[in-house]
Design an enzyme around this catalytic site. Structure first.
Site: not given
Ligand SMILES: Cc1cc2nc3c(=O)[nH]c(=O)nc-3n(C[C@H](O)[C@H](O)[C@H](O)COP(=O)(O)OP(=O)(O)OC[C@H]3O[C@@H](n4cnc5c(N)ncnc54)[C@H](O)[C@@H]3O)c2cc1C
Ligand SMILES: *[C@@H]1O[C@H](CO)[C@@H](O)[C@H](O)[C@H]1NC(C)=O
Ligand SMILES: *[C@@H]1O[C@H](CO)[C@@H](O)[C@H](O)[C@H]1NC(C)=O
Ligand SMILES: *[C@@H]1O[C@H](CO)[C@@H](O)[C@H](O)[C@H]1NC(C)=O
Ligand SMILES: *[C@@H]1O[C@H](CO)[C@@H](O)[C@H](O)[C@H]1NC(C)=O
Ligand SMILES: *[C@@H]1O[C@H](CO)[C@@H](O)[C@H](O)[C@H]1NC(C)=O
Ligand SMILES: *[C@@H]1O[C@H](CO)[C@@H](O)[C@H](O)[C@H]1NC(C)=O
Ligand SMILES: *[C@@H]1O[C@H](CO)[C@@H](O)[C@H](O)[C@H]1NC(C)=O
Ligand SMILES: *[C@@H]1O[C@H](CO)[C@@H](O)[C@H](O)[C@H]1NC(C)=O
Ligand SMILES: *[C@@H]1O[C@H](CO)[C@@H](O)[C@H](O)[C@H]1NC(C)=O
Length: 636
Positions: A571, A613
């Site tokens: 996270h 989460h």
């Molecule tokens: C294994 C795992 C289990 C988890 N379990 C839970 C859970 O059960 N419940 C919960 O609430 N949360 C959980 N989380 C946490 C939650 O999923 C994240 O906090 C949340 O999804 C983050 O969202 P975000 O939009 O910040 O980033 P992300 O959803 O990670 O999105 C970032 C995106 O940007 C893309 N990206 C990055 N760099 C570049 C670049 N240079 N060029 C183009 N694209 C790029 C990536 O490929 C990705 O698609 C978990 C996370 C993981 C990894």
């Protein structure tokens, strides 16, 4: 190290093609050369949890064009993404970035994995799906730090409703012969406890886990028993963790619907693409390498009238391989960075936005000296403990025998029921630290309705760092510190290779002794919990896996055990923190300070860790951010 049974488990999933209603979209491009135009009103970098909300909401206005750039692959045919039970141990596969931390000093220099979704939906496509909203205190704290009452819990109610729909309890699922049904506790979990809490009407589907596990009534009964014996019990039972007070043990909710994972790709992006919005283009398998200014403004450069000008980024440079050709796309209105808590600071640093001395050392031209970029990296430390148990109902046999997996998968493919239609984590508990541990120290949690500790229960051996043993049955108890004090940072390893070079990720796990004390308390709490009748009857708990005893030992042994068995809950947050101080990376409207044209909408803006989460917190943030952007561009 991965067990061969686990690899078979994976192979079985990754080679089977999903048969589902998801139609391939026409405006999904896999080559920058094919993208029809080079200029858009908005460019969203990252089709992840937040990015897909932004892209979908902004493209509701047919007069505005939106390009989404995503490094990872299409999720449509990746079966392991859509089968809820696969929500753990999907890391290290084709949909993961495969990051790790630098050696963690307090973990005997072990490195720990940092999985991040490398796929449409980002981490919402690979996470465990647990759906927790956090507490009222969390958002009220963020509102205070940001100096913006629009981030208060009450003000966000409508965005929470806009993001998700609660489908209610569904106990009609057929039970597979592999895992016999168990009785439900005397108090069945009803749909939402708080009648004033709306079920929402947003695209993310949320359910209670539908598949009964033998642990369910053990958890419920143990918390009720402890509460009976002590009205001030820290192990209270709760009917609903999403009412604003998130303390308590009980049934969790998960982002699934009709037996499938509900991600930002399945809930937001694909439906938008399938509705043939002509103003939305998505480019996948392509990495943003850095942001560029069409007119270069070096730091402290001056305009003709002598005033220093604010650097204005309006282009994104992309590439499909480290040595491959580079392409540029321009944004007329703005660039939204939704690359997550690892990707967003990496891109800012590579674009010359970060701590001046760090960038200088790497030979990166400084565009804006922003010392907080990459700092304030935080995650939830998680202690993983397996117990040998006297039961034949755990999912260990399933993990060992691919033929059994095929059978359960067949049922899932047939009608989306059975064990695979749900996440393996149906019961969780959130607790405050005891008052005496908080005396004289600043409370690390956002407020009295926010917990410090979390316990998660899995009815099987979690093969994170060791394979499922060949014999025996196991359960896993995960202890997470949801309000730790240790703070780390993200820096670049090198200026070379752009976003193809992994950054240096340092969580500084247990650097603050408060966190060691808190985890010791968590171990003690687990011992207390497991000493109740529901766990001791029928000699259910045999021993800690690989040990002779049901407990871990002396304080010293516990600390040693922590150093050997702690990872994180995956996270990470905080690397482009929002706040009302000049040194904070973004302001309360999520615009990057010291720049023009760049906003951050993802988990990197959270100033402190959500004590839960975080995905529901990210969706809520993104829904409000979409309205902020629309407001700023006259689209509301
Ligand atoms: C294994 C795992 C289990 C988890 N379990 C839970 C859970 O059960 N419940 C919960 O609430 N949360 C959980 N989380 C946490 C939650 O999923 C994240 O906090 C949340 O999804 C983050 O969202 P975000 O939009 O910040 O980033 P992300 O959803 O990670 O999105 C970032 C995106 O940007 C893309 N990206 C990055 N760099 C570049 C670049 N240079 N060029 C183009 N694209 C790029 C990536 O490929 C990705 O698609 C978990 C996370 C993981 C990894
Ligand atoms: C992560 O590792 C898997 C397995 O080796 C691989 O398929 C995948 O492409 C890797 N991810 C990235 C972003 O390189
Ligand atoms: C960890 O690494 C550091 C630096 O290499 C070293 O000084 C220290 O002794 C190591 N600690 C352990 C427990 O191995
Ligand atoms: C509940 O299960 C029934 C039968 O399997 C199914 O028809 C229904 O769609 C399910 N409801 C939800 C909300 O998943
Ligand atoms: C920019 O100019 C100001 C005033 O001349 C100076 O104080 C500051 O250090 C300069 N910033 C950088 C990063 O060189
Ligand atoms: C588990 O199965 C074995 C072998 O069939 C049996 O001997 C044992 O009693 C079973 N244990 C429980 C708790 O059901
Ligand atoms: C789902 O399919 C399985 C066989 O794969 C069957 O046993 C079960 O009855 C079906 N359930 C429903 C609700 O249709
Ligand atoms: C844990 O329990 C042991 C023994 O019951 C006690 O000595 C110790 O102080 C407890 N630790 C914490 C952090 O409560
Ligand atoms: C839980 O409590 C209920 C109601 O008292 C009881 O029927 C059930 O057997 C208990 N289960 C366990 C595992 O304690
Ligand atoms: C468990 O106890 C037995 C007998 O006392 C001993 O031989 C064995 O080494 C112990 N195992 C572990 C893991 O401590």
């Amino acid at each position: 190290m991965k067990s061969s049974s686990l690899s078979m488990f994976r192979a079985c999933f990754l080679t089977t093609i999903l048969v589902s209603g998801l139609a391939r979209s026409t405006s999904l491009y896999t080559d920058p050369k094919d993208v029809p135009t080079k200029e858009y009103d908005f460019i969203v970098v990252g089709a992840g949890t937040a990015g897909n909300v932004i892209a979908t909401r902004l493209s509701e206005d047919p007069t505005k064009s939106v390009l989404v750039i995503e490094a990872g692959i299409d999720d449509t045919d990746v079966l392991s993404v859509h089968v809820p039970f696969r929500g753990f141990n999907i890391e290290g596969t084709s949909v993961d970035w495969n990051f790790t931390t630098v050696p963690q000093k307090e973990l005997n220099n072990r490195t720990v994995p940092v999985p991040r979704g490398f796929v449409l939906g980002g981490s919402s496509s690979i996470n465990l799906m647990t759906w927790t909203r956090g507490s009222r205190d969390l958002w009220d704290h963020y509102a205070k730090v940001a100096g913006d009452s629009g981030w208060r819990w009450d003000a966000l109610e409508k965005y929470w409703d806009k993001a998700s729909t609660y489908l209610g309890l569904n106990r009609s699922t057929t039970i597979s012969t592999l895992v016999p049904p168990t009785s439900y506790p005397a108090l069945p979990p009803p749909p939402r406890n708080d009648p004033t809490l709306s079920n929402g009407n947003g695209p993310v589907l949320v359910t209670r886990p539908n598949f009964p596990s033998e642990l369910d009534d053990k958890v419920v009964n143990a918390s009720m028993l402890l509460q009976q014996n002590n009205p001030h019990s820290r192990f209270k039972y709760t009917l609903d963790m999403n009412t604003g007070d998130s303390i308590g043990f009980g049934y969790s909710e998960e982002a699934t619907g009709h037996g499938e994972r509900s991600s930002s790709a399945t809930a937001y992006l694909h439906p938008a693409l399938n509705s043939k919005r002509r103003n939305l283009d998505v480019l996948i398998q392509t990495r943003a390498m850095r942001l560029l200014q069409s007119k270069n403004t070096a730091l402290n450069s001056t305009t003709s009238n002598g005033h220093s000008s604010v650097p204005h980024f309006n282009q994104v440079e992309v590439a499909q391989s480290v040595d491959g050709p580079r392409f540029k796309f321009s944004a007329r209105n703005e660039i939204i960075l939704s690359s997550g808590a690892i990707g967003t600071p990496q891109l800012l640093l590579l674009s010359g936005v970060g701590p001046k001395h760090e960038l200088k050392e790497l030979g990166i031209d400084i565009v804006a000296d922003r010392p907080a970029v990459g700092k304030n990296l935080r995650d939830h430390p998680m202690l993983v403990t397996m117990y040998k148990v006297n039961s034949n109902q755990t999912f260990d046999d399933l993990m060992r025998v691919p033929a059994l997996q095929e059978q359960v998968l067949e049922q899932w493919q047939n009608n989306r029921t059975g064990l695979f239609a749900n996440t393996p984590a149906s019961m969780i508990g959130f607790m405050r630290l005891p008052e005496d541990q908080l005396k004289g120290v600043q409370d690390s949690a956002s407020g009295p309705h926010a917990p410090h500790l979390e316990m998660l229960f899995l009815d099987g051996f979690l093969p994170l760092s060791q394979p499922v043993p060949a014999n025996g049955h196991f359960i896993t108890i995960l202890n997470a510190l949801v309000a730790p004090k240790s703070v780390g940072s993200l820096t670049l390893a090198s200026a070379n290779g752009g976003t193809f070079t992994h950054p240096l990720i340092n969580y500084n796990i247990y650097a603050d002794p408060f966190d060691i004390q808190a985890m010791l308390q968590a171990i003690n709490d687990t011992e207390t919990f497991l000493s109740t009748t529901p766990w001791t009857q029928d000699d259910f708990i045999i021993s800690v896996a690989g040990r002779n005893s049901t407990t871990i030992g002396t304080k010293e042994e516990k600390v040693a055990y922590m150093r050997d068995n702690t990872v994180t809950v995956f996270h990470p947050i905080g690397t482009a923190r929002m706040g009302n101080k000049e040194e904070d990376v973004t302001d309360s409207r999520l615009l990057v300070r010291g720049l023009k044209g760049v906003r951050v909408v993802d988990a990197s803006v959270f100033p402190t860790l959500p004590e839960c989460h975080p995905q529901a917190v990210v969706y809520t943030l993104a829904e409000r951010a979409a309205d902020i952007i629309k407001e700023d561009h006259g689209m509301l």
